[in-house]
Design a protein around this motif. Structure first.
Motif, short mmCIF file in Angstrom:
data_model
loop_
_atom_site.label_atom_id
_atom_site.label_comp_id
_atom_site.label_asym_id
_atom_site.label_seq_id
_atom_site.Cartn_x
_atom_site.Cartn_y
_atom_site.Cartn_z
N ARG A 347 44.88 45.09 33.40
CA ARG A 347 44.36 44.77 32.45
C ARG A 347 43.43 45.72 31.50
NH1 ARG A 347 42.75 38.28 33.13
NH2 ARG A 347 45.03 37.61 33.80
N SER A 429 32.93 32.46 37.87
CA SER A 429 34.41 32.12 37.25
C SER A 429 34.34 30.76 36.45
CB SER A 429 35.43 32.53 38.23
OG SER A 429 35.52 33.75 38.71
N TRP A 435 40.11 32.14 41.43
CA TRP A 435 39.56 32.96 40.67
C TRP A 435 40.06 34.22 40.63
CZ3 TRP A 435 37.39 36.66 43.38
CH2 TRP A 435 37.01 36.20 44.78
N SER A 437 42.64 35.93 39.69
CA SER A 437 43.37 36.39 38.24
C SER A 437 41.99 37.04 37.32
CB SER A 437 43.92 35.30 37.36
OG SER A 437 43.12 34.14 36.91
N ALA A 438 40.82 36.78 37.78
CA ALA A 438 39.55 37.18 36.80
C ALA A 438 38.89 38.22 37.56
CB ALA A 438 38.74 36.07 36.41
N TYR A 439 39.37 38.73 38.51
CA TYR A 439 38.63 39.59 39.66
C TYR A 439 38.09 40.95 38.89
CZ TYR A 439 43.35 41.35 40.59
OH TYR A 439 44.50 42.18 40.90
N MET A 441 37.28 40.88 35.69
CA MET A 441 36.12 40.49 34.81
C MET A 441 34.74 40.10 35.81
SD MET A 441 35.80 36.58 32.72
CE MET A 441 35.74 35.80 33.90
N ASN A 442 35.03 39.29 36.73
CA ASN A 442 33.84 39.16 37.89
C ASN A 442 33.47 40.33 38.69
OD1 ASN A 442 35.42 39.00 40.26
ND2 ASN A 442 35.99 36.89 39.60
#
Length: 672
Positions: A347, A429, A435, A437-439, A441-442
């Motif tokens: 991403r 998250s 969560w 898929s948002a690693y 971001m976090n």
């Protein structure tokens, strides 16, 4: 019903008899109530014991004692014809000051007309010699000798700590021993080993006449108690190494910690900035303590012990623990290859490969961020759809190394750092169970390479390194080796803590650490006199330049010392923290500093300009910054120079120039 009343009557009768018997015993066979009843004619006098001496592991005295003198005041002994002016002349104070002191004494919470209260303290021997010939004319005032600490070293103020008068909270906590005016360990060793160091007060019961004049011992002194000197303490610290580390931390923020991995004994616990413990004694003590506690310029905070209180992102040094957890959890082994040929991409986020697609040992050698990012993703995804379970298993393994936990040792302060849990990321998250898929971001993926949300103290870094080179075990780091010549009896330091990682997994990790020195990121620090296991770390921080971090164990075949060094905002791990750790290891293992250039490099370096830049940015952000005038800038540069100059003649010239500029510009007060 009658039998019930009879039982109650019998029980009450037994209680009454017990009460009467106890009261009779106290009145007829002890002096406890006799002393209380006669407290207007029998006075208790306490003899303050000498505090125990503090030695380093080689027998060098670090803290001793010297006499300190006070003048006490007892209101009940004031004569009607007391000559205030003559007494003020004797004490070299004026009458308004005398009245102010007396009024402040009378306003103290524990004031009593019959109790000696401190009138003046920190008098010199010369002052006492002048006063003692005349003070008998003023029976309300008396000379009191109270032991005061004497420091035989000029560094390690945070480690040693200081003593000061008990406060109200401390009096409530141990009112059976402490009285107003008593001294207690406030920080450092003085605090954590207070009960051993303080000793036991001597007690004398003195009979007094109606004018409170002594007329002899009560019951010929049979109830008196002898004073017991405090116990001497031998630290695990090697002061030669400690001083060397402190010297390398001048004009820097951070810490250097060294341990004996076989025992958990702390050999070095240096923090920057350091404190000269001599500031803790003498007439300027209160002013010095206040100044140290309030000093936040450039975020210096000298009373903040960064070796155990500061929690840092450990950077690439944490990759060793990531590898251990990954292998133990079965998501990788030493031959696992992650697709790092083109780096890690997700991403829009790119993490460099550092050497391409290679297995574990070469990845440690070149410190591949990509490799250990993939390793942590494998840890998170061990249980598909439930990353929390994978992270919690990882956290449990990390805790077994003593990271993210309080080490439960004999130090007065400490931080547990942070190892995040699965719940931590669920909350971040928005409550998602899956969560992963948002690693990005976090920030969780950065944990694998020691960034993200992981925070460790330098002490924890050193201890975790000890657990690695011991192949899965450690003893709790501790600072006291013996008490009164006998081994430290604390059972906490006899327990061998075992990690949750199988010993076989440490073999490739140690091979990787060896490769770091032989041909990797620390190859410039290789020694011809001893072998090393090491890992460099360069941790990114938002405020400015990266933190320089380095962990080391030596010799490689049988480690006798492990070291963790952190230099805040200094740059690469191998450039600054590495030479400091290597110099300490060399001095300890060979008895000599053969590569003196490593030591000199650190001693002559200053990171103050970077700290100043960050400080200015922060002040501007808060709208508090004011442009300094030209003289202020020159004065600050002179102050910075004064910290590193050794020559006394040059120091004198710098101070003279600073005072001249201050006088001209009316800036602050003269330099002392």
């Amino acid at each position: 019903m009658k039998s019930q009343y009879l039982k109650i009557t019998v029980i009450l009768g037994i209680i009454a008899l017990i009460f009467i018997a106890r009261l009779s015993y106290l009145q007829l066979f002890t002096d406890r109530y006799a002393l209380n009843a006669a407290n207007t004619s029998i006075k208790t006098e306490y003899i303050i014991p000498q505090r125990g001496v503090i030695f380093d592991r080689n027998g060098k005295i670090m803290v001793g004692n010297q006499p300190s003198y006070e003048i006490s005041f007892t209101q009940a002994l004031m004569k009607p014809d007391f000559d205030t002016l003559d007494f003020c002349n004797l004490m070299k104070i004026n009458k308004p000051n005398f009245i102010k002191i007396i009024n402040s004494i009378k306003n103290e919470r524990y004031y009593s007309k019959l109790t000696p209260m401190t009138f003046m303290k920190n008098l010199s021997r010369e002052e006492i010699a002048r006063i003692q010939e005349i003070i008998f004319k003023y029976p309300a005032f008396n000379i009191v000798s109270r032991p005061q600490r004497q420091y035989e070293v000029s560094t390690s103020g945070n480690l040693l700590g200081y003593t000061n008068e008990v406060n109200e909270r401390e009096l409530k906590k141990d009112s059976a021993y402490y009285l107003p005016g008593d001294f207690i360990g406030k920080t450092g060793i003085e605090k954590s080993y207070e009960n051993d160091l303080r000793g036991t007060k001597g007690v004398q019961y003195i009979q007094k006449d109606i004018r409170l004049r002594s007329i002899g011992s009560y019951k010929n002194g049979t109830l008196d108690k002898d004073v017991v000197t405090g116990k001497d303490i031998t630290l695990t610290i090697d002061y030669d190494l400690q001083k060397m580390a402190e010297e390398m931390m001048v004009n820097k923020q951070g810490a250097i910690v060294a341990l004996d991995p076989k025992t958990g004994e702390i050999l070095v616990m240096a923090t920057g900035p350091d404190i000269d413990p001599n500031l803790f004694i003498g007439p300027e003590k209160t002013k010095n303590l206040y100044r140290l506690q309030m000093d936040t310029v450039y975020n210096s905070r000298p009373t903040f012990d960064r070796s155990v209180q500061a929690a840092y992102p450990p950077g690439s040094t944490f990759k060793l623990l990531t590898a251990a957890a990954g292998m133990q959890m079965g998501v990788m082994d030493e031959n696992t290859i992650f697709p790092c040929g083109g780096g890690f991409n997700y991403r829009g986020l790119r993490v460099k490969g550092h050497g391409g697609a290679v297995p574990l040992i070469p990845s440690i050698q070149v410190s591949s961020n990509c490799y250990f990012t993939y390793a942590f993703i494998a840890i998170m995804n061990k249980y598909p759809g439930d990353p929390t379970k994978g992270v919690d298993e990882w956290k449990k393994i990390m805790s077994s190394f003593g990271v993210g936990e309080f080490l439960n040792n004999d130090l007065a302060v400490g931080s547990k750092g942070r190892i995040p849990s699965g719940e931590f990321y669920e909350k971040r998250s928005g409550g998602k169970k899956d969560w992963s898929s948002a690693y990005t971001m976090n920030g969780s993926i950065f944990n694998g390479m020691g960034q993200g949300d992981v925070l460790l103290t330098p002490m924890q870094m050193a201890n975790a390194t000890a657990a690695i080179v011991n192949k899965g075990w450690y003893y709790t780091p501790h600072i006291v080796k013996s008490i009164d010549g006998k081994p430290n009896p604390d059972p906490r330091f006899k327990v061998k803590h075992k990690t949750l990682v199988d010993p076989k997994y440490f073999v490739p990790i140690m091979k990787g650490m060896e490769a770091v020195v032989l041909a990797g990121t620390a190859r410039s620090l290789k020694s011809n006199d001893f072998t090393m296991l090491a890992k460099t770390g360069t941790a990114q921080v938002p405020q400015g330049k990266d933190n320089s971090i380095f962990v080391l164990a030596a010799p490689a075949e049988n480690p006798k010392i492990v070291i963790a060094a952190v230099m805040e905002h200094a740059g690469f791990g191998a450039t600054w923290a590495g030479p400091a750790a290597t110099a300490i290891a060399e001095k300890y293992l060979t008895g000599d500093l053969k590569r003196e250039q490593l030591y000199k490099k650190l001693v002559n370096a200053s990171f103050m300009p970077e700290y100043k830049r960050q400080w200015v940015v922060e002040l501007k952000r808060k709208g508090l910054y004011k442009e300094p005038n030209k003289d202020s800038a020159i004065i600050q540069n002179l102050k910075d120079s004064l910290k590193v100059v050794k020559n006394e003649a040059i120091k004198t010239k710098l101070i003279y120039k600073m005072d001249s500029l201050r006088s001209k510009s009316k800036i602050n007060t003269p330099t002392k």
